[in-house]
Every structure is written in structure tokens, then in C-alpha cells.
Design an enzyme around this catalytic site. Structure first.
Site, mmCIF file in Angstrom:
data_model
loop_
_atom_site.group_PDB
_atom_site.id
_atom_site.type_symbol
_atom_site.label_atom_id
_atom_site.label_comp_id
_atom_site.label_asym_id
_atom_site.label_seq_id
_atom_site.Cartn_x
_atom_site.Cartn_y
_atom_site.Cartn_z
ATOM 1 N N LYS A 85 1.040 -1.043 0.017
ATOM 2 C CA LYS A 85 0.157 -0.044 -0.096
ATOM 3 C C LYS A 85 0.840 1.235 0.215
ATOM 4 O O LYS A 85 0.373 2.245 -0.448
ATOM 5 C CB LYS A 85 -0.900 -0.077 1.105
ATOM 6 N N GLU A 107 -9.504 5.764 3.294
ATOM 7 C CA GLU A 107 -10.431 4.732 3.877
ATOM 8 C C GLU A 107 -9.504 3.554 3.944
ATOM 9 O O GLU A 107 -8.161 3.514 3.501
ATOM 10 C CB GLU A 107 -11.226 4.318 2.919
ATOM 11 N N SER A 372 1.569 -9.605 -1.056
ATOM 12 C CA SER A 372 1.394 -8.260 -0.941
ATOM 13 C C SER A 372 1.448 -7.774 0.673
ATOM 14 O O SER A 372 1.677 -6.448 0.657
ATOM 15 C CB SER A 372 -0.160 -8.069 -1.440
#
Lengths: 391, 242
Positions: A85, A107, A372
């Protein structure tokens, strides 16, 4: 392939009029930034010195041996903040800074995107507000503390099903109410144009590195690239470098939760229907009246009823094969990866591993799997709800 | 300029029957235009009051087909009253947009869809035009002149002027001077301009009276409805006729 924010029939800008100007400003700033050598140089330095890129392409020897294949993990779990991210958050935060906006909003589901945005905000001296569903706050308490420690304000969203979709709706409302004073850092490849494209491009570093590493480490491209999919940012990030390589099979793995035959899953492409939600036309989990369904996944990061428009398009043209795995299969994949490889994967990433474990491949088949994120954030939840299965 | 109040009722809130009787009450109070909301699970342009009302209304499983059946007797009794539907795009798409818009056009004079901006007109506007159901553009004080011009060219029943940067029922939205945007709209459009978002008191109404053709009151009416203050609703709907 893409024009005016559309991927085939998917994408677009379906947003309240108040956001027309701000979206136009974001798009203009983004286009200029991507041509500005100074901006790209700053981003490059962030990748290297702040995020810790490039992340390794790791050969999972024990799992490979057991399965009779060559399984490689793209180690996004080793990024600063523990997940992919940050690649996108730092890019968008720098963009906001360039636009003269110093308040980031975001968010978050699992908390990883919230942490990444709060981290980027701290580094660049910006204010940060993170919207998080109340259920996710309970699931990911540790991450909430991290965000607060980083100086972010965490707003608990007690609406709808109290998860990622509700946090996204609330962040959008906040943006509608403060259209010029804050910048909405969307964490997945979703939302109105230009967000899906922007998120894809900030995440494409994963694919660019992985492709180069494949050629360097084993002299050819892999047979298959696999990634988990909620909104689809890590998947589009790694797929982007391989889309043109038609010899490489691409597989996205969605959350089948308690099973596709139940109402408790988040397998949007597998069992959704086309609709418009959160600013974009995409596959959606919805009822026959167009109301958005509540979703379920063991992993808060995949608990979303929509999916990025580019994924919808790649599904339709059959360039990517979208599958799903259940919570139960995920827990088993999580346990196995920890024991076999000494790596604690995020429950999101464990979806991709679960798909590999249940599939059959020819001997010597080469797979690159996007790991990830790391699973530290999930330990409390796993020990609380699945202690016997993981210990 | 005579300014009317266009009250709002949410179909299915708190029950289908009660929302219908509220609509009849509006008419008896003198309303000539009424906005009827069809609930959506994730109303991103709406504030707390409407969100909660939408959630409650959805528990009654409303469908567009049922709404049309229920509205038909009101339309039959009061054909002169103009009804405008307000909902989000996805419920319109779900049952097949062509079929849904066709059936809506039998009872509604126009439709407000907050997540159908100019950029999406290319994909959908022709369907609404084909069925003679005008899409009401939402214009904000910050909408650019070129967008206003395009909206005005497409506008038919009325233009919805969003008075604040914010969501419905807002108390924190940025209040804006409406004169510049009104002037821009009037350059291109001579039909009714009806203002909404964050208008809740008689003072708000008085401030806008004479500058716009109508005022939409939604969240405040839902709040009064929840408290059973129907006299108050009546007073809000009819003051400008006195």
C-alpha cells in the site's frame, strides 16, 4: 484499451457534482507530475530509501519442492509499513503536496492503507484522517494504534456493515464536504477516474521489478503470475508488467469467504453483476434491486463488494482468470506458509497461496505470487478466532 | 419571484404506508412539487439523517415496481402535482435501465441522480430523453461556467442548485454566496431553479425566498417526521404561499 477513464465499458466518473472540480484538479496535477523529472526522482528516492525497494523475488524452496513447481514470492511484505500500500500512498501524498493540499484522507479495511497514508503524511508533514469501519477497528486494533501513533485521526465508521465499503462511503462524504482542503488518497484501484489508473501506475513498480527479476534470476518469464484481489491494487500492480506477455497466465484470487453458495463472501468478479458504485462502473455484489450487498472475508482488506474497473475489463477479454478461495483454505495456506517458509503472510496474500495449494500444475511450472503484505496485523484475530488451526 | 417549497419523502421510511401518507399530507399543505427518494444502501451524497432513514427504509424491502404501484393512486387523485424521483444510479440500472426509466416516466416529471454527473451523460442521457424523463442537473456554486452551460442545455424540468459544498442535511458544509452561480445559470436557462442541501429553518427559507423558484427540504422533514411533528412540516411546506 482505455479512453476517458474507461476500460472497455468499466470505470468512468460517477460522482457528486461537488467533486467535479477537485477530480479535474487531481487529474491535471497527476498528468503533469508524471512528466516532471523532479517528481519522478523524488518518488524514485522514496522507493529506494524510504520503502526499501526493490523488494526481493524470493524462491519458496520448501513449498516448491513439496508441490513440484517453482514458486516465487514477490516480497511486498518487506516494504516499509508491511504491505504494498505504501507504493501508492507515498505517490498520492506527494501529488497532494504538489497541489498545495496538506490534509490527506483515506479509507482503510485491514488498516494497511491507513497506515501507509498516515506514514506518508508523517514523512511529508501533512495532516491525516483515516476512515475505518467499526468491525475492522475491532479486527485490526493494533493497526489503529499505529495510525494514531503516526499522528493520524482515526474515524470509526458505524454505518452499514461497518467495514471497508462503509469507510469508503464516509471518506467520500468527507471529501464532498471539504472538496478543496483535503486530498482523498484512495487505496485500491477503484473510484472515479483518474484513480484506478493512478493507483495502477503507482503500484506498477511491483510488476516492473518482478518482470526484471524473473529475467535476471531464472532467465525467462514465469508461466503464471498470481495475486489476491479485493479492489485489486496489488494485483493490477504486478499484472501491469505482464499483460502484453500473452505466454504468461494471470490469475486473480478473490475471497470466497464461507463459500460462494452463501451470502458470506466478497468474490465480486466470480459472482457479481455490473453496476455503478463509489464513482465507477464495475462488477458489484448487489441484490436484484441494485442495493449493495454486505460482504464477508476473513481478511478485512478483501472485504469489498466492488473491484477495479481494469480487472472487470481484463476478465471480460479473458486476459486474467479470476478464481476464489474460502476462509478455511486461507487459514490452511497461512499456517503452511508460516511453517514451510518462515514467512507470515497477510491473510489477503494467503488467498493467492491457497489457490496455488489447491491447484494442479505441470512439473517444473513457474509461478510468481505477489505476497502483498505481512501477517503481523492478523495475529490477534487468528489467535482469537482460529487458535487451534494456526498454532 | 414566487418561491415554492418542494418537500421530500423517502419511500419506505419509516414504512411504505407512512411515506405515502406523508406525500398526501404535503399535497394537502399545498405542495405543487414533491421529491420522492428511493432508498439506496450507500448514499454517498447524503448526511447522517438520510443515511439512517435509507437504512431503515431498506428493511422494508422497497422496489421501484412497488413504488410505482403505490404512487399511481396519488397521481390519479392529484395529476397536477409534479413528482421528482431522487435516487442513485445503481437501483436504476439493476432492473434494466431502459425498462426502469420507461416505467418511471409514467408517474414522475423528472429524476435527480447525484452520481450521474455530466461525464456520465454520454452513456445514459439518451435513454432518459427517449422516455421523456428529464434528468435534473445538480449545479454547485463551484461548478465551472462551461459545465453550467452544458447542464443548462440538457435541463428540462428544473435545475437543482446545491447551496453548499457538502452533503444533504449538512451543518458543516461551506456556505456560499449564490448570486454568482445564479447569474451564470440564468444566462443559459430560463426554467425553474430549485435550491437544496442544508436548508432547514424558516430563516434559511426566508433568506432564499425570491432568489430561487423553489427550495427542497429533505433532512429536516425526515427529522420532523421521526418526531411526529406534522404541524411543523405543514408550516414548512406552506409558509411561502401566505
Amino acid at each position: 484499451m482505455k479512453s476517458n477513464g474507461y476500460y472497455g465499458e468499466y470505470g468512468g466518473k460517477f460522482m457528486p457534482e461537488t467533486l467535479a472540480g477537485p477530480l479535474e484538479n487531481v487529474e491535471k496535477a497527476y498528468r503533469q507530475a508524471m512528466k516532471d523529472p523532479d517528481f519522478l526522482e523524488d518518488l524514485n528516492k522514496d522507493h529506494k530509501f524510504f520503502i526499501g525497494r526493490e523488494t526481493p523475488l524470493y524462491y519458496a524452496q520448501n513449498l516448491s519442492q513439496e508441490l513440484g513447481i517453482h514458486l516465487y514470492f514477490k516480497r511486498e511484505d518487506l516494504c516499509h509499513t508491511g504491505a504494498h500500500k505504501i507504493n501508492n500512498a507515498i505517490g498520492q501524498a506527494r501529488l497532494a503536496k504538489r497541489m498545495g493540499i496538506d490534509h490527506l484522507i483515506a479509507e482503510t479495511g485491514a488498516g494497511q492503507h491507513g497506515i501507509a497514508t498516515a506514514t506518508a503524511a508523517a514523512k511529508l508533514g501533512m495532516k491525516c484522517t483515516v476512515f475505518m469501519g467499526f468491525s475492522d477497528i475491532k479486527r485490526q486494533a493494533h493497526n489503529v494504534d499505529r495510525m494514531r501513533m503516526l499522528g493520524a485521526t482515526v474515524i470509526a465508521v458505524e454505518k452499514g456493515s461497518n467495514v471497508l465499503k462503509d469507510a469508503t462511503s464516509e471518506a467520500l462524504r468527507y471529501w464532498v464536504s471539504h472538496p478543496t482542503s483535503c486530498f482523498y488518497v484512495i487505496g485500491s484501484a477503484i473510484g472515479p477516474a483518474p484513480y484506478p489508473e493512478m493507483v495502477r501506475n503507482f503500484q506498477s513498480i511491483i510488476g516492473t521489478e518482478a518482470r526484471k527479476q524473473c529475467l535476471n534470476q531464472f532467465g525467462t518469464l514465469p508461466d503464471e503470475v498470481i495475486a489476491c484481489i479485493g479492489g485489486g491494487s496489488n494485483a493490477i500492480g504486478i499484472f501491469s508488467a505482464f499483460i502484453e506477455d500473452t505466454s504468461v497466465k494471470l490469475t486473480g484470487v478473490e475471497a470466497a469467504g464461507k463459500g460462494l453458495h452463501t451470502d458470506f463472501h466478497a468474490a465480486t468478479i466470480t459472482s457479481g453483476k455490473v453496476g455503478v458504485f463509489h464513482g465507477s462502473k464495475m462488477y458489484l455484489l448487489q441484490d436484484e434491486n441494485g442495493q449493495i450487498k454486505e460482504t464477508h472475508s476473513i481478511s478485512a482488506g478483501l472485504d469489498y463488494p466492488g473491484v477495479g474497473p481494469e480487472h472487470c475489463y481484463l476478465n471480460d477479454i479473458k486476459r486474467v482468470d479470476y478464481r476464489s478461495v474460502t476462509d478455511k483454505e486461507v487459514i490452511e495456506a497461512f499456517r503452511k506458509t508460516v511453517r514451510s517458509e518462515g514467512i507470515i503472510p497477510a491473510l489477503e496474500s494467503a488467498h493467492a497461496i491457497a489457490h496455488v495449494l489447491k491447484s494442479t500444475y505441470p512439473k517444473g511450472y513457474t509461478i510468481v505470487l505477489n505476497l502483498s503484505g505481512r501477517g503481523d496485523k492478523d495475529l490477534d484475530q487468528l489467535l482469537r478466532e482460529h487458535k487451534e488451526e494456526v498454532l | 419571484m414566487k418561491t415554492i417549497v418542494m418537500p421530500y419523502a423517502l419511500y419506505g421510511y419509516p414504512t411504505k404506508m407512512e411515506s405515502l401518507s406523508l406525500i398526501r399530507r404535503f399535497i394537502h399543505s399545498g405542495a405543487t412539487r414533491i421529491e420522492i427518494g428511493f432508498p439506496f444502501s450507500d448514499p454517498v451524497a447524503d448526511g447522517e439523517t438520510l443515511q439512517k432513514a435509507n437504512q431503515l427504509a431498506l428493511k422494508n424491502h422497497p422496489t421501484i415496481q412497488e413504488l410505482l404501484v403505490d404512487i399511481s393512486s396519488i397521481k390519479r387523485d392529484h395529476p397536477q402535482v409534479k413528482l421528482t424521483l431522487m435516487t442513485y444510479l445503481n437501483p436504476i440500472l439493476a432492473g434494466g435501465i431502459d425498462k426502469t426509466v420507461g416505467s418511471l416516466s409514467t408517474h414522475f416529471s423528472s429524476i435527480v441522480i447525484p452520481d450521474l454527473p455530466l461525464e456520465a451523460y454520454e452513456s445514459y442521457l439518451s435513454i432518459f430523453k427517449e422516455h421523456s424523463l428529464p434528468v435534473v442537473p445538480l449545479i454547485t456554486p463551484d461548478t465551472s461556467e462551461s459545465r453550467i452551460k452544458e447542464y443548462c442545455e440538457q435541463a428540462d424540468d428544473f435545475i437543482y442548485l446545491v447551496t453548499v459544498n457538502g452533503i444533504t442535511g449538512t451543518t458543516t458544509g461551506t456556505k456560499k454566496d449564490l448570486q454568482p452561480v445564479l447569474k451564470k445559470i440564468r444566462t443559459h436557462y430560463q426554467g425553474p431553479i430549485i435550491a437544496g442541501f442544508g436548508i432547514k429553518s424558516k430563516k434559511d427559507i426566508a433568506n432564499l425566498s425570491g432568489t430561487v423558484d423553489g427550495i427542497i427540504i429533505a433532512s429536516e422533514i425526515l427529522r420532523l417526521q421521526a418526531n411526529g411533528d406534522f404541524k411543523e412540516i405543514e408550516a414548512l411546506v406552506s409558509p411561502l404561499r401566505k
